[in-house]
Motif scaffolding. Structure first.
Motif, short mmCIF file in Angstrom:
data_model
loop_
_atom_site.label_atom_id
_atom_site.label_comp_id
_atom_site.label_asym_id
_atom_site.label_seq_id
_atom_site.Cartn_x
_atom_site.Cartn_y
_atom_site.Cartn_z
N UNK A 130 29.86 42.46 44.49
CA UNK A 130 29.81 41.02 44.75
C UNK A 130 30.62 40.67 45.99
N UNK A 131 31.83 41.21 46.09
CA UNK A 131 32.69 40.90 47.23
C UNK A 131 32.11 41.38 48.54
N UNK A 132 31.53 42.57 48.55
CA UNK A 132 30.93 43.10 49.78
C UNK A 132 29.75 42.25 50.22
N UNK A 133 28.90 41.86 49.28
CA UNK A 133 27.74 41.03 49.61
C UNK A 133 28.18 39.69 50.20
N UNK A 134 29.14 39.04 49.56
CA UNK A 134 29.60 37.74 50.05
C UNK A 134 30.33 37.90 51.39
N UNK A 135 31.10 38.97 51.54
CA UNK A 135 31.81 39.20 52.80
C UNK A 135 30.87 39.46 53.95
N UNK A 136 29.80 40.21 53.71
CA UNK A 136 28.80 40.46 54.76
C UNK A 136 28.12 39.17 55.20
N UNK A 137 27.74 38.35 54.22
CA UNK A 137 27.06 37.09 54.55
C UNK A 137 27.99 36.15 55.30
N UNK A 217 16.07 43.14 63.06
CA UNK A 217 16.32 42.09 62.09
C UNK A 217 17.75 42.14 61.56
N UNK A 218 18.23 40.96 61.11
CA UNK A 218 19.61 40.87 60.63
C UNK A 218 19.84 41.80 59.44
N UNK A 219 18.89 41.85 58.51
CA UNK A 219 19.07 42.69 57.33
C UNK A 219 19.23 44.17 57.71
N UNK A 220 18.47 44.60 58.72
CA UNK A 220 18.56 45.99 59.16
C UNK A 220 19.87 46.25 59.89
N UNK A 221 20.31 45.29 60.69
CA UNK A 221 21.59 45.44 61.39
C UNK A 221 22.73 45.57 60.39
N UNK A 222 22.69 44.70 59.38
CA UNK A 222 23.76 44.71 58.38
C UNK A 222 23.75 46.00 57.58
N UNK A 223 22.57 46.45 57.14
CA UNK A 223 22.49 47.61 56.26
C UNK A 223 22.68 48.94 56.99
N UNK A 224 22.24 49.01 58.26
CA UNK A 224 22.27 50.29 58.97
C UNK A 224 23.43 50.43 59.95
N UNK A 225 24.04 49.33 60.35
CA UNK A 225 25.09 49.41 61.36
C UNK A 225 26.43 48.85 60.87
N UNK A 226 26.42 47.67 60.29
CA UNK A 226 27.68 47.03 59.91
C UNK A 226 28.23 47.60 58.61
N UNK A 227 27.40 47.69 57.56
CA UNK A 227 27.89 48.18 56.28
C UNK A 227 28.41 49.62 56.34
N UNK A 228 27.69 50.57 56.98
CA UNK A 228 28.25 51.93 57.04
C UNK A 228 29.60 52.00 57.74
N UNK A 229 29.84 51.12 58.71
CA UNK A 229 31.12 51.13 59.41
C UNK A 229 32.21 50.39 58.66
N UNK A 230 31.86 49.80 57.51
CA UNK A 230 32.85 49.09 56.70
C UNK A 230 33.17 49.83 55.41
N UNK A 231 32.56 50.99 55.21
CA UNK A 231 32.70 51.70 53.94
C UNK A 231 34.12 52.23 53.74
N UNK A 232 34.74 52.77 54.79
CA UNK A 232 36.03 53.44 54.65
C UNK A 232 37.09 52.54 54.02
N UNK A 233 37.36 51.34 54.55
CA UNK A 233 38.38 50.49 53.91
C UNK A 233 38.01 50.06 52.50
N UNK A 234 36.70 49.94 52.22
CA UNK A 234 36.27 49.57 50.87
C UNK A 234 36.62 50.68 49.89
N UNK A 235 36.39 51.93 50.30
CA UNK A 235 36.70 53.07 49.43
C UNK A 235 38.19 53.13 49.13
N UNK A 236 39.01 52.97 50.15
CA UNK A 236 40.46 53.03 49.96
C UNK A 236 40.93 51.91 49.04
#
Length: 315
Positions: A130-137, A217-236
């Motif tokens: 939930x937090x990741x989805x809201x943070x991305x938007x 498209x925005x959905x592709x940018x978010x899923x393929x570029x932004x989200x993968x680069x945000x995974x590390x801090x989320x895991x920690x």
């Protein structure tokens, strides 16, 4: 025999013969392996060298195995006891002694690992989703959407987390499932704000602007570029968050708002045994020690992941 290769010598206008030795081949192969490495492989190599992180992994793996093998490694039902054996000290028959109802403390501690790990893990997973989805938007689209989501996070964070969890469980009713839901809700802003700040810095990068320029498209940018680069801090943060969630579940259980009898939740076991601390200290020591070790294990793993995934921590 050494191999010979011919290399065109442009400067001299002729051809030269270069002898390649086995040592040169080994260096070349090593360089190729280094070129095929990735940040995740580097992080794994760094993590394997962190003895404290490995200790944390060992602790958590131990408790996971205990939770999975609970029906096999226990010999007493966790919800049955004999009043004539109440508050008995540790013995061959009852390794951790018995509680005020004559129930085997060892069995209840082992089954309590299932509940604590289940609540801690799934509450954090819910918070992350939930937090990741809201943070991305909020971070990507900004404007009034960002303001609405950010103000909602601020309102949730304005309350002390445990008090807000108590209020949510009091409204929904005391139960383990409602405690899990309350813990997930109060931790959503932590991951939402983390992801939002990461998105705000990433969306101004050149590769994101180039993706927009080519019409992605925005959905592709978010899923393929932004989200993968945000995974590390989320895991920690998520790994450390499991430890916090286990403590919060124990606190709700201690207050009678989490797991209900006869479920063997560690916090509930502490609450039920607090009147017998002097008479039967083992009823408090073993559940409390289990909470301490589990939280310590996740904290050690989280610290190790932070050191391995944070580029600023590398030499």
């Amino acid at each position: 025999m050494p191999m010979l290769i011919h290399v065109l010598n442009i400067a001299k206008g002729g051809a030269t013969v270069v002898q390649v030795t086995p040592e040169m081949q080994a260096v070349s192969s090593k360089e190729q392996v280094e070129k095929t490495t990735s940040p995740w492989r580097d992080a794994w190599r760094t993590l394997r060298k962190n003895k404290m992180a490995l200790l944390g992994f060992g602790i958590i793996i131990f408790f996971i195995l205990v939770a999975i093998l609970a029906p096999v490694i226990t010999t007493h039902p966790f919800d049955e006891g004999a009043l004539k054996e109440r508050n008995m000290p540790p013995s061959v028959k009852h390794w951790f002694g018995t509680d005020y109802n004559g129930r085997d403390v060892y069995t209840r501690v082992v089954y309590g690992a299932q509940i604590s790990l289940w609540v801690g893990t799934f509450s954090v997973i819910g918070s992350i989703i939930i937090g990741t989805l809201l943070g991305l938007i909020a971070g990507y689209y900004g404007r009034w959407i960002d303001m609405l989501i950010s103000r909602t996070f601020d309102i949730i964070l304005a309350f002390p987390s445990i008090l807000l969890a108590i209020a949510i469980v009091a409204i929904l009713g005391p139960s383990l499932q409602n405690a899990l839901m309350a813990i997930a809700i109060i931790n959503v802003p932590t991951y939402g704000r983390l992801v939002r700040s990461k998105v705000l810095s990433l969306k101004e990068e050149e590769f994101i602007m180039a993706a927009r320029a080519i019409g992605m498209r925005d959905a592709r940018i978010i899923s393929q570029h932004i989200l993968p680069n945000s995974i590390a801090p989320i895991i920690v943060t998520g790994t450390l968050g499991i430890a916090t969630a286990i403590l919060e579940a124990a606190a709700l259980g201690f207050l009678g708002l989490g797991a209900q009898p006869p479920q063997p939740e560690w916090g509930k076991m502490l609450a039920d045994s607090r009147e017998y601390i002097q008479q039967a200290p083992w009823t408090v020591i073993f559940p409390g020690l289990s909470i301490v070790l589990t939280v310590l294990g996740f904290n050690l793993i989280g610290d190790g992941l932070r050191d391995a995934l944070d580029p600023r921590m590398k030499n």
